[in-house]
Design a protein around this motif. Structure first.
Motif, PDB file in Angstrom:
ATOM      1  N   THR A 179      93.528  61.912  40.859  1.00 10.45           N
ATOM      2  CA  THR A 179      92.112  62.277  40.806  1.00 10.45           C
ATOM      3  C   THR A 179      91.497  61.872  39.478  1.00 10.45           C
ATOM      4  OG1 THR A 179      92.447  64.151  42.300  1.00 10.45           O
ATOM      5  CG2 THR A 179      90.470  64.184  40.928  1.00 10.45           C
ATOM      6  N   LEU A 180      92.191  62.146  38.374  1.00  9.26           N
ATOM      7  CA  LEU A 180      91.665  61.809  37.054  1.00  9.26           C
ATOM      8  C   LEU A 180      91.532  60.297  36.874  1.00  9.26           C
ATOM      9  CD1 LEU A 180      93.645  64.385  34.872  1.00  9.26           C
ATOM     10  CD2 LEU A 180      91.267  64.533  35.639  1.00  9.26           C
ATOM     11  N   GLY A 181      92.491  59.557  37.401  1.00 11.33           N
ATOM     12  CA  GLY A 181      92.402  58.093  37.325  1.00 11.33           C
ATOM     13  C   GLY A 181      91.243  57.554  38.134  1.00 11.33           C
ATOM     14  N   LYS A 182      91.075  58.097  39.330  1.00 10.90           N
ATOM     15  CA  LYS A 182      89.985  57.672  40.211  1.00 10.90           C
ATOM     16  C   LYS A 182      88.627  57.933  39.570  1.00 10.90           C
ATOM     17  CE  LYS A 182      89.722  60.066  43.968  1.00 10.90           C
ATOM     18  NZ  LYS A 182      90.060  60.597  45.307  1.00 10.90           N
ATOM     19  N   LEU A 183      88.531  58.990  38.795  1.00 12.85           N
ATOM     20  CA  LEU A 183      87.284  59.341  38.116  1.00 12.85           C
ATOM     21  C   LEU A 183      87.074  58.558  36.823  1.00 12.85           C
ATOM     22  CD1 LEU A 183      87.359  63.230  38.566  1.00 12.85           C
ATOM     23  CD2 LEU A 183      85.885  61.600  39.769  1.00 12.85           C
ATOM     24  N   GLY A 184      88.037  57.694  36.471  1.00 11.33           N
ATOM     25  CA  GLY A 184      87.917  56.890  35.266  1.00 11.33           C
ATOM     26  C   GLY A 184      88.273  57.624  33.990  1.00 11.33           C
ATOM     27  N   LEU A 185      88.953  58.773  34.098  1.00 10.15           N
ATOM     28  CA  LEU A 185      89.277  59.573  32.924  1.00 10.15           C
ATOM     29  C   LEU A 185      90.627  59.199  32.319  1.00 10.15           C
ATOM     30  CD1 LEU A 185      88.028  63.037  34.262  1.00 10.15           C
ATOM     31  CD2 LEU A 185      86.847  61.455  32.715  1.00 10.15           C
ATOM     32  N   ILE A 186      91.454  58.471  33.058  1.00  6.55           N
ATOM     33  CA  ILE A 186      92.734  57.973  32.555  1.00  6.55           C
ATOM     34  C   ILE A 186      92.693  56.450  32.676  1.00  6.55           C
ATOM     35  CG2 ILE A 186      95.244  58.066  32.713  1.00  6.55           C
ATOM     36  CD1 ILE A 186      94.076  60.771  32.143  1.00  6.55           C
ATOM     37  N   GLY A 202     103.568  60.067  36.327  1.00  2.00           N
ATOM     38  CA  GLY A 202     102.342  60.815  36.584  1.00  2.00           C
ATOM     39  C   GLY A 202     102.584  62.275  36.888  1.00  2.00           C
ATOM     40  N   SER A 203     103.813  62.733  36.743  1.00  2.37           N
ATOM     41  CA  SER A 203     104.132  64.152  36.898  1.00  2.37           C
ATOM     42  C   SER A 203     104.957  64.587  35.698  1.00  2.37           C
ATOM     43  CB  SER A 203     104.899  64.402  38.204  1.00  2.37           C
ATOM     44  OG  SER A 203     106.202  63.835  38.144  1.00  2.37           O
ATOM     45  N   GLY A 204     105.074  65.892  35.517  1.00  2.00           N
ATOM     46  CA  GLY A 204     105.905  66.407  34.435  1.00  2.00           C
ATOM     47  C   GLY A 204     105.156  66.667  33.143  1.00  2.00           C
ATOM     48  N   GLY A 205     105.919  66.973  32.104  1.00  2.00           N
ATOM     49  CA  GLY A 205     105.373  67.457  30.847  1.00  2.00           C
ATOM     50  C   GLY A 205     104.420  66.519  30.140  1.00  2.00           C
ATOM     51  N   GLY A 206     104.547  65.230  30.343  1.00  2.00           N
ATOM     52  CA  GLY A 206     103.687  64.271  29.668  1.00  2.00           C
ATOM     53  C   GLY A 206     102.280  64.207  30.202  1.00  2.00           C
ATOM     54  N   SER A 208     107.389  55.533  30.805  1.00  2.00           N
ATOM     55  CA  SER A 208     107.533  54.846  32.087  1.00  2.00           C
ATOM     56  C   SER A 208     106.735  53.547  32.068  1.00  2.00           C
ATOM     57  CB  SER A 208     107.018  55.736  33.227  1.00  2.00           C
ATOM     58  OG  SER A 208     106.973  55.023  34.449  1.00  2.00           O
ATOM     59  N   GLU A 209     107.226  52.545  32.777  1.00  2.00           N
ATOM     60  CA  GLU A 209     106.481  51.291  32.938  1.00  2.00           C
ATOM     61  C   GLU A 209     105.369  51.456  33.965  1.00  2.00           C
ATOM     62  OE1 GLU A 209     109.256  48.279  34.006  1.00  2.00           O
ATOM     63  OE2 GLU A 209     110.183  48.191  32.004  1.00  2.00           O
ATOM     64  N   ASN A 210     105.422  52.521  34.709  1.00  2.00           N
ATOM     65  CA  ASN A 210     104.446  52.769  35.760  1.00  2.00           C
ATOM     66  C   ASN A 210     103.308  53.651  35.242  1.00  2.00           C
ATOM     67  OD1 ASN A 210     106.037  51.425  37.829  1.00  2.00           O
ATOM     68  ND2 ASN A 210     107.395  53.207  37.745  1.00  2.00           N
ATOM     69  N   TRP A 211     102.104  53.397  35.766  1.00  2.00           N
ATOM     70  CA  TRP A 211     100.942  54.193  35.375  1.00  2.00           C
ATOM     71  C   TRP A 211     101.177  55.658  35.759  1.00  2.00           C
ATOM     72  CZ3 TRP A 211      97.414  57.385  37.782  1.00  2.00           C
ATOM     73  CH2 TRP A 211      96.245  57.668  37.068  1.00  2.00           C
ATOM     74  N   PRO A 212     100.793  56.588  34.929  1.00  2.00           N
ATOM     75  CA  PRO A 212     100.122  56.499  33.625  1.00  2.00           C
ATOM     76  C   PRO A 212     101.079  56.469  32.439  1.00  2.00           C
ATOM     77  CG  PRO A 212     100.102  58.772  34.344  1.00  2.00           C
ATOM     78  CD  PRO A 212     100.840  57.998  35.407  1.00  2.00           C
ATOM     79  N   ASN A 213     102.252  55.890  32.678  1.00  2.00           N
ATOM     80  CA  ASN A 213     103.224  55.584  31.618  1.00  2.00           C
ATOM     81  C   ASN A 213     104.000  56.775  31.079  1.00  2.00           C
ATOM     82  OD1 ASN A 213     100.595  53.493  30.841  1.00  2.00           O
ATOM     83  ND2 ASN A 213     102.526  52.688  31.598  1.00  2.00           N
ATOM     84  N   VAL A 214     104.026  57.869  31.813  1.00  2.00           N
ATOM     85  CA  VAL A 214     104.898  59.001  31.483  1.00  2.00           C
ATOM     86  C   VAL A 214     105.572  59.485  32.766  1.00  2.00           C
ATOM     87  CG1 VAL A 214     103.684  59.801  29.427  1.00  2.00           C
ATOM     88  CG2 VAL A 214     102.963  60.628  31.671  1.00  2.00           C
ATOM     89  N   ALA A 215     106.834  59.877  32.635  1.00  2.00           N
ATOM     90  CA  ALA A 215     107.608  60.414  33.758  1.00  2.00           C
ATOM     91  C   ALA A 215     108.267  61.711  33.311  1.00  2.00           C
ATOM     92  CB  ALA A 215     108.654  59.391  34.207  1.00  2.00           C
ATOM     93  N   PRO A 216     108.716  62.534  34.263  1.00  2.00           N
ATOM     94  CA  PRO A 216     109.220  63.868  33.908  1.00  2.00           C
ATOM     95  C   PRO A 216     110.477  63.875  33.058  1.00  2.00           C
ATOM     96  CG  PRO A 216     109.563  63.397  36.231  1.00  2.00           C
ATOM     97  CD  PRO A 216     108.680  62.324  35.704  1.00  2.00           C
TER      98      PRO A 216
END
Length: 348
Positions: A277-284, A148-152, A218-226
């Motif tokens: 925040t984006l996940g909580k708003l249903g955007l991801i 959930g952080s980084g270029g992705g 990444s196996e973790n949401w949102p499936n991208v890591a740095p």
């Protein structure tokens, strides 16, 4: 009058804007992401005449030599570039001012060269724990791989339009002009220098080894890591947390001014650019819930680190400028300058 120069340093050739005043009182301005030294011109012109002003285009931005940004160093690479610039310009000490991501460069300067920093001003600074991927005021990672952080995490369409130099308002979600006018300042404000600031914004170098950088699955949401290149990866907590820990242990005595806008939507406890925040708003899609991945409390994290520095002997003052967004020094330049100039005089 302001001038531009190219300064060759051991690591790269850096572009600066300066007033060329001959003075031992030096103010060094550091811009944020998707901007350049141009963003500081108005404040540079408002400085009292006895100050020498320098604004630098960081590695990957503006007219500085387009070299690769090694994100595994976090924001330390910018700090070392700045120290090389100071050496070339024969600046022994200076006041530093960092906006947004530029605040992360300031954190690193305070850690590695506190004796060369007279005072620090943080303007809407990124959290010392990085951008995205942490869930409480002490910077606890949501996942061990910092998913959930980084270029992705960057909107790919926005990056594409940045690369193509798009100046339109064609896409309400990804056109650089729309993003700038929606989030850099509080609408309906639009600066008189809008066109120049937009060109500054899209001058950032775009690519897998620049902005937004690479990423890994990444196996973790949102499936991208740095990944390992570029400013967004450098701002990941994967690389920022170790730097923050060093800063909190540094024992610096530097006076710090922290200025932020009351309505900042980029650096806040509910940032519209952060995955929680984006996940909580249903955007991801696939959001795992607030217990696993809440909004990053960026303001609380910054205050936590500054309080730790205060315990060690540093001083800091927090100023909130009302009715402004992410760039209070552009939205309310006179109000910002009054606070900033007082800080400079008190710490000279």
């Amino acid at each position: 009058m302001l001038h531009t120069k190219k300064i060759k340093t051991p690591s790269l050739t850096q572009h600066i804007i300066t007033n060329d005043v001959s003075s031992d009182e030096v103010v060094l301005f550091i811009h944020g992401n998707a901007s350049s030294s141009v963003f500081w011109e108005e404040q540079m012109e408002m400085l009292p005449p006895n100050y020498r002003s320098i604004a630098v285009d960081l590695r990957g931005y503006g007219e500085t030599e387009p070299v690769v940004h090694d994100a595994t160093q976090g924001c330390l690479q910018w700090a070392t570039d700045i120290l090389e610039l100071m050496d070339e310009l024969k600046v022994e000490k200076c006041h530093v001012v960092g906006h947004s991501m530029g605040g992360s460069a300031v954190y690193n300067l305070l850690t590695i060269a506190p004796d060369r920093i007279v005072s620090a001003t943080l303007v809407a600074p990124a959290s010392p724990f990085g951008f995205g991927g942490t869930k409480d005021e002490i910077g606890t990672p949501c996942y061990s791989d910092f998913a959930g952080s980084g270029g992705g995490t960057v909107n790919a369409e926005f990056a594409r339009r940045m690369k193509e130099g798009d100046t339109s308002e064609e896409d309400p979600n990804a056109s650089p002009r729309v993003v700038m006018n929606s989030f850099y300042w509080k609408p309906p404000f639009r600066p008189a220098r809008e066109e120049k600031l937009l060109l500054s914004m899209i001058s950032e170098r775009v690519g897998e080894d620049a902005y937004p950088g690479d990423f890994v699955a990444s196996e973790n949401w949102p499936n991208v890591a740095p990944g390992i290149y570029g400013p967004v990866n450098a701002s990941s907590p994967k690389y920022a947390i170790p730097a923050a820990e060093k800063l909190m242990k540094s024992g610096i005595q530097t006076p710090i001014l922290w200025v932020r806008g009351s309505d900042d939507q980029i650096v806040s406890d509910n940032s519209f650019f952060e995955m929680g925040t984006l996940g909580k708003l249903g955007l991801i899609p696939g959001y795992p819930g607030e217990e696993v991945y809440p909004s990053q409390p960026m303001i609380a994290q910054t205050r936590y680190v500054l309080e730790k520095l205060k315990e060690g002997g540093a001083t800091y003052k927090e100023v909130v400028i009302e009715e402004t967004g992410h760039t209070p020094y552009i939205e309310k330049p006179s109000e910002f300058a009054a606070v900033f100039h007082t800080h400079l005089k008190e710490t000279a």
